[in-house]
Motif scaffolding. Structure first.
Motif, PDB file in Angstrom:
ATOM      1  N   GLU A  68       0.824  -1.201   0.000  1.00 21.28           N
ATOM      2  CA  GLU A  68       0.000   0.000   0.000  1.00 21.28           C
ATOM      3  C   GLU A  68       0.864   1.260   0.000  1.00 21.28           C
ATOM      4  OE1 GLU A  68      -2.434  -3.019   2.530  1.00 21.28           O
ATOM      5  OE2 GLU A  68      -0.336  -2.569   2.141  1.00 21.28           O
ATOM      6  N   ARG A  71       2.507   1.751  -3.314  1.00 21.58           N
ATOM      7  CA  ARG A  71       1.558   2.332  -4.269  1.00 21.58           C
ATOM      8  C   ARG A  71       1.366   3.827  -4.004  1.00 21.58           C
ATOM      9  NH1 ARG A  71      -4.121  -0.251  -6.388  1.00 21.58           N
ATOM     10  NH2 ARG A  71      -4.872   1.599  -7.471  1.00 21.58           N
ATOM     11  N   ASP A 156      -9.735   5.137  -3.492  1.00 20.64           N
ATOM     12  CA  ASP A 156      -9.553   4.246  -4.646  1.00 20.64           C
ATOM     13  C   ASP A 156      -9.373   2.796  -4.193  1.00 20.64           C
ATOM     14  OD1 ASP A 156      -9.648   6.354  -6.449  1.00 20.64           O
ATOM     15  OD2 ASP A 156      -7.478   6.448  -6.756  1.00 20.64           O
ATOM     16  N   LEU A 157      -8.442   2.581  -3.257  1.00 21.52           N
ATOM     17  CA  LEU A 157      -8.108   1.221  -2.834  1.00 21.52           C
ATOM     18  C   LEU A 157      -9.306   0.539  -2.194  1.00 21.52           C
ATOM     19  CD1 LEU A 157      -4.536   1.685  -1.271  1.00 21.52           C
ATOM     20  CD2 LEU A 157      -5.117   0.807  -3.530  1.00 21.52           C
ATOM     21  N   VAL A 159     -12.626   1.262  -2.531  1.00 18.73           N
ATOM     22  CA  VAL A 159     -13.687   0.981  -3.508  1.00 18.73           C
ATOM     23  C   VAL A 159     -13.311  -0.236  -4.362  1.00 18.73           C
ATOM     24  CG1 VAL A 159     -14.762   1.837  -5.639  1.00 18.73           C
ATOM     25  CG2 VAL A 159     -14.742   3.254  -3.585  1.00 18.73           C
ATOM     26  N   GLU A 160     -12.065  -0.287  -4.832  1.00 19.85           N
ATOM     27  CA  GLU A 160     -11.620  -1.446  -5.623  1.00 19.85           C
ATOM     28  C   GLU A 160     -11.792  -2.737  -4.828  1.00 19.85           C
ATOM     29  OE1 GLU A 160      -7.560  -0.568  -6.623  1.00 19.85           O
ATOM     30  OE2 GLU A 160      -8.104   1.186  -7.834  1.00 19.85           O
ATOM     31  N   ALA A 161     -11.423  -2.698  -3.549  1.00 24.57           N
ATOM     32  CA  ALA A 161     -11.505  -3.898  -2.707  1.00 24.57           C
ATOM     33  C   ALA A 161     -12.957  -4.315  -2.492  1.00 24.57           C
ATOM     34  CB  ALA A 161     -10.820  -3.644  -1.368  1.00 24.57           C
ATOM     35  N   LEU A 163     -15.529  -3.896  -4.468  1.00 19.72           N
ATOM     36  CA  LEU A 163     -16.042  -4.564  -5.665  1.00 19.72           C
ATOM     37  C   LEU A 163     -15.417  -5.948  -5.832  1.00 19.72           C
ATOM     38  CD1 LEU A 163     -17.368  -1.810  -6.180  1.00 19.72           C
ATOM     39  CD2 LEU A 163     -16.798  -2.078  -8.585  1.00 19.72           C
ATOM     40  N   ASP A 164     -14.116  -6.070  -5.521  1.00 22.71           N
ATOM     41  CA  ASP A 164     -13.462  -7.382  -5.585  1.00 22.71           C
ATOM     42  C   ASP A 164     -14.100  -8.365  -4.608  1.00 22.71           C
ATOM     43  OD1 ASP A 164     -11.696  -6.547  -7.527  1.00 22.71           O
ATOM     44  OD2 ASP A 164     -10.015  -6.231  -6.155  1.00 22.71           O
ATOM     45  N   ARG A 179     -14.721   8.589  -4.350  1.00 25.62           N
ATOM     46  CA  ARG A 179     -14.578   7.625  -5.444  1.00 25.62           C
ATOM     47  C   ARG A 179     -15.841   6.776  -5.508  1.00 25.62           C
ATOM     48  NH1 ARG A 179     -10.659   4.190  -8.097  1.00 25.62           N
ATOM     49  NH2 ARG A 179     -11.943   2.945  -9.497  1.00 25.62           N
ATOM     50  N   ALA A 181     -17.905   3.547  -7.907  1.00 30.01           N
ATOM     51  CA  ALA A 181     -17.803   2.528  -8.956  1.00 30.01           C
ATOM     52  C   ALA A 181     -18.983   1.586  -8.832  1.00 30.01           C
ATOM     53  CB  ALA A 181     -16.488   1.755  -8.848  1.00 30.01           C
TER      54      ALA A 181
END
Length: 242
Positions: A68, A71, A156-157, A159-161, A163-164, A179, A181
């Motif tokens: 993290e 990144r 970002d991180l 929201v991505e997680a 959805l994953d 953010r 999505a």
């Protein structure tokens, strides 16, 4: 159709108000997201022992950090390059010179001490990231403040997680860095409201199917040093509040 299941959490993190909204996710996902935001704050804060404070203290040598934090440094360098240095997290010395040397809630709002001498930010030109070794090295004497990018990257991180992990849609708003999505809770798009910085009214309303909106103002993070107004939005060319 039937109502879409929505899970929400409101909390404080990174010296800011935060809101998480999860659409059609597993039970407790908003609370998980809140904990994840707190975890990222612990890794990145400059106000307590963290991976970022370790990087800042050990400049000129490679330091082991989490993916993290790698990144975070990579995103910071990308933004620094893309903006020609207008975004520059190496303003930490300038922020401290202006008096922002502790969490905003602990600052003396009318500190009698004068502002220290400021200098242009050194930039991220000499930063090295070794992804395969899990290491980052800041150049000698260069320290970073992740405040300008940390909240947005954390959003970002997370929201991505979400959805994953199976959510149909997600929103993470960390102090104005928002953010979105996936599927919104109602209608065809997410609607993000931007408040006016000084008046009690809405400034704009933005519809998104996916993406991000970030806003910043001087309202919450400002103070005085020797009678002179200071704030946290530093011009890296001068090292002074913009």
């Amino acid at each position: 159709g039937p109502p879409v299941p929505v899970d929400e959490a409101h909390f404080e993190v990174m010296s800011a108000r935060a809101h998480v909204l999860v659409v059609d996710g597993a039970e407790g996902e908003a609370a998980w997201a809140a904990r994840r935001c707190v975890d990222l704050e612990r890794r990145w804060t400059r106000f307590a022992p963290s991976e970022v404070t370790r990087l800042n203290r050990r400049t000129g040598v490679p330091v082991d950090v989490s993916w993290e934090t790698r990144r975070l440094v990579e995103a910071s360098r990308t933004a620094w390059e893309a903006t020609g240095g207008a975004f520059d997290p190496t303003i930490l010395g300038a922020l401290e010179a202006a008096g922002y040397d502790r969490s905003i809630g602990e600052l003396d709002p009318d500190d009698p001490r004068p502002v220290a001498a400021a200098a242009p930010a050194p930039g991220l030109g000499g930063v090295f990231v070794w992804e395969d070794q899990g290491r980052v090295m800041l150049p000698d004497g260069v320290a970073i403040d992740p405040g300008g990018i940390g909240k947005g990257l954390a959003a970002d991180l997370v929201v991505e997680a979400l959805l994953d992990r199976g959510a149909a849609g997600a929103l993470v708003n960390l102090g104005g860095d928002t953010r979105v999505a996936g599927r919104p809770p109602t209608g065809q798009e997410w609607v993000v409201s931007v408040d006016h910085p000084t008046e009690a009214r809405e400034l704009a309303r933005i519809g998104l199917t996916a993406g991000a909106v970030a806003s910043s103002s001087r309202v919450r993070r400002r103070w005085r040093r020797a009678g002179v107004e200071q704030h946290h939005l530093i011009d890296p060319r001068t090292g002074r509040p913009a």
